[in-house]
Design a protein around this motif. Structure first.
Motif, mmCIF file in Angstrom:
data_model
loop_
_atom_site.group_PDB
_atom_site.id
_atom_site.type_symbol
_atom_site.label_atom_id
_atom_site.label_comp_id
_atom_site.label_asym_id
_atom_site.label_seq_id
_atom_site.Cartn_x
_atom_site.Cartn_y
_atom_site.Cartn_z
ATOM 1 N N GLY A 1 0.799 -1.226 0.000
ATOM 2 C CA GLY A 1 0.000 0.000 0.000
ATOM 3 C C GLY A 1 0.830 1.274 0.000
ATOM 4 O O GLY A 1 0.288 2.366 0.086
ATOM 5 N N GLY A 2 2.130 1.136 -0.106
ATOM 6 C CA GLY A 2 3.007 2.309 -0.078
ATOM 7 C C GLY A 2 2.888 3.091 -1.370
ATOM 8 O O GLY A 2 2.309 4.170 -1.425
ATOM 9 N N GLN B 1 1.974 1.983 13.405
ATOM 10 C CA GLN B 1 0.586 2.362 13.695
ATOM 11 C C GLN B 1 -0.054 1.411 14.696
ATOM 12 O O GLN B 1 -0.992 1.774 15.398
ATOM 13 N N THR B 2 0.440 0.160 14.721
ATOM 14 C CA THR B 2 -0.131 -0.805 15.663
ATOM 15 C C THR B 2 0.793 -1.009 16.860
ATOM 16 O O THR B 2 0.634 -1.959 17.620
ATOM 17 N N GLY B 3 1.781 -0.147 16.978
ATOM 18 C CA GLY B 3 2.698 -0.257 18.103
ATOM 19 C C GLY B 3 3.667 -1.423 17.974
ATOM 20 O O GLY B 3 4.287 -1.852 18.944
ATOM 21 N N ASP B 4 3.777 -1.934 16.750
ATOM 22 C CA ASP B 4 4.670 -3.078 16.502
ATOM 23 C C ASP B 4 6.076 -2.539 16.260
ATOM 24 O O ASP B 4 6.287 -1.729 15.364
ATOM 25 N N SER B 5 7.029 -2.959 17.067
ATOM 26 C CA SER B 5 8.345 -2.342 16.962
ATOM 27 C C SER B 5 9.362 -3.217 16.235
ATOM 28 O O SER B 5 10.559 -3.018 16.348
ATOM 29 N N ALA C 1 -1.494 10.762 -0.941
ATOM 30 C CA ALA C 1 -2.725 11.216 -1.588
ATOM 31 C C ALA C 1 -3.919 10.416 -1.086
ATOM 32 O O ALA C 1 -5.026 10.926 -1.007
ATOM 33 N N HIS C 2 -3.698 9.143 -0.788
ATOM 34 C CA HIS C 2 -4.785 8.287 -0.307
ATOM 35 C C HIS C 2 -4.365 7.647 1.012
ATOM 36 O O HIS C 2 -4.194 6.442 1.107
ATOM 37 N N GLN C 3 -4.221 8.512 1.982
ATOM 38 C CA GLN C 3 -3.680 8.102 3.258
ATOM 39 C C GLN C 3 -4.449 6.960 3.927
ATOM 40 O O GLN C 3 -3.864 5.952 4.312
ATOM 41 N N GLU C 4 -5.764 7.134 4.027
ATOM 42 C CA GLU C 4 -6.570 6.129 4.722
ATOM 43 C C GLU C 4 -6.481 4.792 3.996
ATOM 44 O O GLU C 4 -6.319 3.739 4.604
ATOM 45 N N LEU C 5 -6.602 4.862 2.673
ATOM 46 C CA LEU C 5 -6.564 3.665 1.849
ATOM 47 C C LEU C 5 -5.216 2.965 1.994
ATOM 48 O O LEU C 5 -5.133 1.748 2.191
ATOM 49 N N SER C 6 -4.176 3.762 1.929
ATOM 50 C CA SER C 6 -2.825 3.218 2.027
ATOM 51 C C SER C 6 -2.607 2.551 3.390
ATOM 52 O O SER C 6 -2.030 1.459 3.488
ATOM 53 N N LEU C 7 -3.097 3.193 4.430
ATOM 54 C CA LEU C 7 -2.948 2.616 5.773
ATOM 55 C C LEU C 7 -3.775 1.341 5.908
ATOM 56 O O LEU C 7 -3.348 0.374 6.544
ATOM 57 N N ALA C 8 -4.970 1.336 5.291
ATOM 58 C CA ALA C 8 -5.819 0.149 5.388
ATOM 59 C C ALA C 8 -5.174 -1.034 4.674
ATOM 60 O O ALA C 8 -5.175 -2.160 5.173
ATOM 61 N N ILE C 9 -4.607 -0.771 3.503
ATOM 62 C CA ILE C 9 -3.924 -1.849 2.779
ATOM 63 C C ILE C 9 -2.730 -2.331 3.603
ATOM 64 O O ILE C 9 -2.497 -3.524 3.753
ATOM 65 N N GLY C 10 -2.011 -1.355 4.155
ATOM 66 C CA GLY C 10 -0.844 -1.694 4.959
ATOM 67 C C GLY C 10 -1.195 -2.438 6.226
ATOM 68 O O GLY C 10 -0.436 -3.294 6.695
ATOM 69 N N ALA C 11 -2.368 -2.152 6.789
ATOM 70 C CA ALA C 11 -2.761 -2.803 8.047
ATOM 71 C C ALA C 11 -2.864 -4.315 7.855
ATOM 72 O O ALA C 11 -2.512 -5.102 8.727
ATOM 73 N N ARG C 12 -3.334 -4.741 6.659
ATOM 74 C CA ARG C 12 -3.400 -6.185 6.394
ATOM 75 C C ARG C 12 -2.007 -6.785 6.385
ATOM 76 O O ARG C 12 -1.769 -7.883 6.877
ATOM 77 N N LYS C 13 -1.084 -6.032 5.806
ATOM 78 C CA LYS C 13 0.297 -6.490 5.755
ATOM 79 C C LYS C 13 0.845 -6.603 7.179
ATOM 80 O O LYS C 13 1.502 -7.582 7.523
#
Ligand SMILES: Cc1cc2nc3c(=O)[nH]c(=O)nc-3n(C[C@H](O)[C@H](O)[C@H](O)COP(=O)(O)OP(=O)(O)OC[C@H]3O[C@@H](n4cnc5c(N)ncnc54)[C@H](O)[C@@H]3O)c2cc1C
Ligand code: SF4
Ligand code: SF4
Lengths: 458, 425
Positions: free
Chosen positions: B357-358, B406-410, B365-377
């Motif tokens: 999602g990067g 974003q999920t506190g994963d370090s 430009a599509h922050q929410e979308l990019s984060l949502a795609i990335g969240a699955r990753k």
């Protein structure tokens, strides 16, 4: 369409779930049917609950606006095209698997659930949902129930209607009804569930379904057999079934299909073969061994060249030829009209001969593959939607294919439905009495004709 | 609907008219499109975009801002192309549509200013250096790790956590340290390595030199041009392609290697296409394409490097960058390098080549979308239990670090060559 309608929809649904921009509407003007014209809807709604669906239908009813239910838009008969504009009701936001009841071998799903996803979840319990159309990775439960989809396992496991035991439906007047349930036997009044399975969105919007799951087979054996004559292949099919063996899969690819597959996938198929059968038997290991040996004997006895998969990797290789069939055809032309004429199994040889003759006479390339085991053939006409003269020849040929199927005791569609594409021929299959009954059912349930108008009930 | 522009103005897209018509609307792309998985609306998926391209060609969709917005929701991950039974070149079609919008409407002024800088390497360098100095004022630390959040969120990037710009951009230390007998490699750094992750550049030099290679760098660290082409600035992208060819003219090297697959695919695929019609450049672009490699593929396929000496006790999971896996067909090589490190265990994630999602500025430009795609990753990564995340692209690295944070994963995210370099020290 009036701005009032759009305003009403916008106030009935949460923000962002009513699409009105040109660039959005243009994307709901089609499905996967090559022969049907596009029609841009006036508005697209994305309800997320039964209640929201009911609200949309009530607003539509008040405005007399058409409602076109839509799942993944992979219909091959024009079913999902908004033929008269109006509202496209997309179910993609209703995609929850509400319950997977392993004990009762069933699942309750929302209509937007993709079939493959249900299968993935069922697999964790050693179960499966057998209907597996070629579009299984994207097609929705709602769409496949509305089309009564079949697939590659139909011979042994049947089609969608054999698995739906309960439905929740929003009727044309906005009423929500719940029909059937988890009970697998149910003769309580009319078969109302059955009425909606295969109704193609013309009688109600399916908002929830309860479906049966079955134990996944413990073992399977896969083989392909190639034949120098297509009659040898069809006799093999007959002999296998006559031996009381019911393979899960019994697929046929004709010479034209094989040629394109080989060109596309270089699978090492014999290029002089007239037909290929892909056969898979499944069940308990002992039965599978016995049945596979029998099938192999029959194939060899009819002059087939048999390749049997020793392991999963080899199985994948054998299936690859079948899986490559659609891509191979799709790459041959700008469009493919995938037909669906179905005949009693014993008439397949005559049907194949008829298709070949029709193709020759109209100077068309028609590649035929299909679910030979259940007589459901997919003669695929290679077309170019922009070439009017070619399209005309294709339509003439398709009409003749339908005629031939019906003359052989068959029917227009085994699994893709009638939609708009086959609507002109419906009378051939149903007769005046059948057509009249169809119209009376439609008028009783949807007197205003707002659900999927312009299709086979027109 | 009426045609907004006479169809003859659609030259850029007309070149792809045939490609558009081969889409038979089968919908198979719905199963793999990361954007569609989040939006569930047809304009998000490849089929919708290709049909919108058809609508532009038929005059049913005006070439305007709305069209631009529709074509902007694509990460160019190529997953649809891989799944497409008809072989529709979706990414090319999306690129052409974006270019057509720019052709018709010009670039929005923000992009004009930014890209104007990108097109001039020295301006870019000066701007980046100034930004690196100023950023302490603008960013606050997102955590104790190397990510920062904007101190003055400006709407566009409020939720994103980005690494600081490097105080010392990557620059290879000049003329050859040793003019050995080994192969000579031009290491193309690209913007991300130069300005954000110079460590990847240094690690690349280290592993290449360790393998007996003489490493040279291009005179200017100019952009490969993908960000411009992604926004439809075809003229700017072509200008940069010429610039790159010009600055490499006369340099001697056996191979061009990059640690950013987007840069590599510029040399392998984009430049030959962009410059095909230019006699001065076409042949040179072809020659460069033939000797351009992703660094992992060069190390494994050409140099056949042996395993490093030091042990690195770690479970590593590997994310396949879209432009490396599908764009260049490189998936085996980075895994061979990683599992070749003594002590490293590879724990594969679900769908390792699913887009993170990067996708460059798509993530802004599509922050929410990019984060949502990335969240699955991020979920798939967490499920592996791996201690380290490796990938082979600086852009993916930035996105992965962000979505994990974003999920506190370090868990640390590194480039494959960084692990390799560390294991050789
Ligand atoms: C490559 C390819 C292969 C295919 N292979 C097969 C195959 O092997 N076997 C087979 O049977 N079919 C096959 N099909 C046809 C198609 O995929 C199936 O008919 C599928 O079940 C349609 O699902 P969908 O979600 O795409 O429905 P859509 O196309 O969106 O809709 C189909 C119909 O159902 C109606 N509908 C959708 N959702 C609802 C709802 N919630 N309530 C009421 N009505 C609704 C629509 O109005 C429309 O009439 C194939 C199609 C393609 C493109
Ligand atoms: S998979 Fe390819 S042919 Fe099918 S709808 Fe998507 S882009 Fe079109
Ligand atoms: S390139 Fe990726 S994001 Fe773009 S349409 Fe294809 S699958 Fe979707």
């Amino acid at each position: 369409m009036s701005d009032d309608l759009i305003r009403a929809l916008a106030s009935a649904l949460p923000k962002g779930r009513v699409l009105t921009r040109t660039s959005e509407l243009l994307c709901y003007a089609y499905d996967a049917t090559a022969s049907e014209a596009r029609r841009v809807p006036d508005v697209v709604v994305l309800p997320a609950s039964t209640d929201e669906v009911a609200r949309v239908v009530r607003i539509a009813r008040g405005a007399g606006a058409p409602v076109y239910p839509r799942g993944a838009g992979t219909s091959l008969s024009g079913g999902a095209i908004p033929a008269q504009g109006g509202i496209v009701l997309s179910t993609t936001r209703m995609d929850a698997v509400l319950e997977l009841d392993a004990e009762n071998h069933c699942a309750i799903v929302q209509p937007g659930v993709v079939i493959q996803r249900l299968n993935d979840l069922a697999a964790a319990h050693g179960l499966m949902y057998p209907p597996d159309p070629g579009s299984v990775a994207v097609a929705t439960m709602g769409g496949s129930i509305a089309e009564c989809a079949g697939g590659l396992r139909g011979l042994k496991y049947g089609v969608t209607k054999h698995y739906v035991t309960g439905l929740e439906v929003v009727l044309a007047d906005g009423q929500i009804v719940r029909l059937g349930g988890k009970a697998t036997k149910n003769v309580t009044g009319y078969d109302l569930v059955g009425l909606f399975v295969g109704s193609e969105g013309t009688l109600g919007v399916i908002t929830e379904a309860t479906v049966r799951l079955v134990p996944a087979p413990e073992a399977r054996a896969t083989m392909t057999a190639t034949f120098a004559q297509s009659s040898a292949a069809t006799r093999t099919v007959a002999a296998i079934v006559a031996g009381n063996v019911v393979p899960a899969t019994l697929e046929l690819l004709d010479a034209t299909t094989l040629r394109f597959v080989e060109e596309y996938a270089h699978a090492g198929l014999p290029t002089d073969a007239a037909a290929l059968l892909l056969i898979e038997v499944d069940g308990p290991p002992e039965a599978v061994a016995r049945e596979a040996a029998f099938v192999e004997r029959v194939c060899l006895g009819h002059g087939g060249v048999v390749e049997r998969a020793a392991d999963d990797e080899a199985r994948e290789r054998l299936w690859a030829a079948r899986r490559a069939a659609y891509p191979a055809l799709a790459r041959q032309s700008r469009g493919t009209i995938v037909e669906d004429a179905t005949v009693p199994r014993s008439r397949i040889p005559e049907m194949l001969a008829a298709i070949e003759e029709i193709a020759r006479r109209h100077d068309l390339t028609i590649a035929t593959m299909g679910h030979a085991g259940d007589g459901n053939l997919h003669p695929t006409v290679l077309v170019d939607p922009d070439d009017a003269e070619l399209m005309e020849r294709a339509h003439a040929a398709i009409a003749e294919i339908f005629r031939a199927a019906i003359d052989l005791g068959g029917t227009l569609s085994g699994e893709h439905g009638i939609g708009s594409a086959k609507a002109p021929y419906l009378g051939w299959a149903l007769g005046e009495g059948g057509l009249d009954l169809t119209r009376r059912i439609k008028a009783a349930l949807d007197p205003q004709n707002i659900l999927n108008p312009g299709k086979f009930t027109a | 609907m009426s045609a907004a522009r006479p169809p003859d103005d659609l030259a850029v897209m007309r070149a792809l008219a045939d490609a558009v018509t081969i889409c038979n609307r089968c919908g198979a792309c719905q199963a793999v499109c990361p954007v569609y998985a989040e939006t569930r609306i047809e304009p998000g998926v490849a089929r919708g975009k290709v049909q919108l391209a058809a609508a532009i060609l038929s005059g049913d969709l005006p070439v305007d801002r709305e069209a631009a917005a529709a074509f902007s929701t694509c990460t160019t991950c190529m997953a649809c192309e891989e799944a497409c039974p008809s072989g529709v070149p979706v990414v090319d079609i999306v690129a052409a549509a974006r270019a057509q919008v720019v052709e018709a409407r010009g670039l929005p002024w923000v992009k004009r200013v930014v890209f104007g800088g990108v097109r001039r390497p020295r301006v870019l360098r000066a701007a980046a250096e100034a930004a690196a100095r100023l950023q302490d004022a603008a960013f606050k630390p997102a955590s104790d790790r190397d990510l920062r959040r904007l101190r003055f969120p400006h709407g566009l990037a409020a939720r994103r956590a980005y690494p600081p710009l490097a105080a010392h951009p990557f620059a290879h230390p000049g003329p050859l340290r040793k003019a050995g007998t080994g192969p000579r490699v031009l290491l193309f750094p690209g913007c991300m390595v130069t300005y954000v992750y110079p460590g990847i550049g240094h690690a690349s030099v280290e592993v290449l030199e360790r393998a007996g290679v003489d490493v040279v760098a291009p005179p200017e660290a100019a952009c490969c041009g993908v960000p411009l082409e992604a926004h439809g600035d075809l003229a700017g992208a072509t200008e940069l392609a010429r610039f790159q060819l010009d600055q490499l003219e006369g340099l001697e090297f056996d191979a061009l290697v990059a640690a950013c697959p987007t840069c590599t695919s510029s040399f392998v695929h984009r430049y030959p296409r962009l410059l095909a019609g230019e006699p001065r450049y076409a042949a040179r672009a072809q020659r460069l394409a033939a000797c351009a490699y992703d660094i992992t593929s060069y190390l494994v396929d050409v140099l056949c490097v042996g395993p490093p000496t030091r042990r690195l006790e770690a479970t590593v999971t590997y994310h396949d960058p879209c432009h490396l896996a599908r764009g260049l067909g490189v998936t085996r090589q980075p895994r061979e390098l990683l599992t070749g490190i003594p002590g490293v265990r590879l724990s594969e994630m679900r769908e390792p080549s699913r887009c993170c999602g990067g996708a460059g500025s798509f993530s802004l430009a599509h922050q929410e979308l990019s984060l949502a795609i990335g969240a699955r990753k991020a979920t798939d990564i967490a499920a592996t239990g791996a201690e380290v995340v490796a990938t082979s692209c600086p852009g993916c690295r930035m996105q992965l670090a962000d979505v994990l944070s974003q999920t506190g994963d370090s868990r640390p995210v590194v480039h494959t060559v960084e692990l390799l370099a560390a294991a050789g020290r």
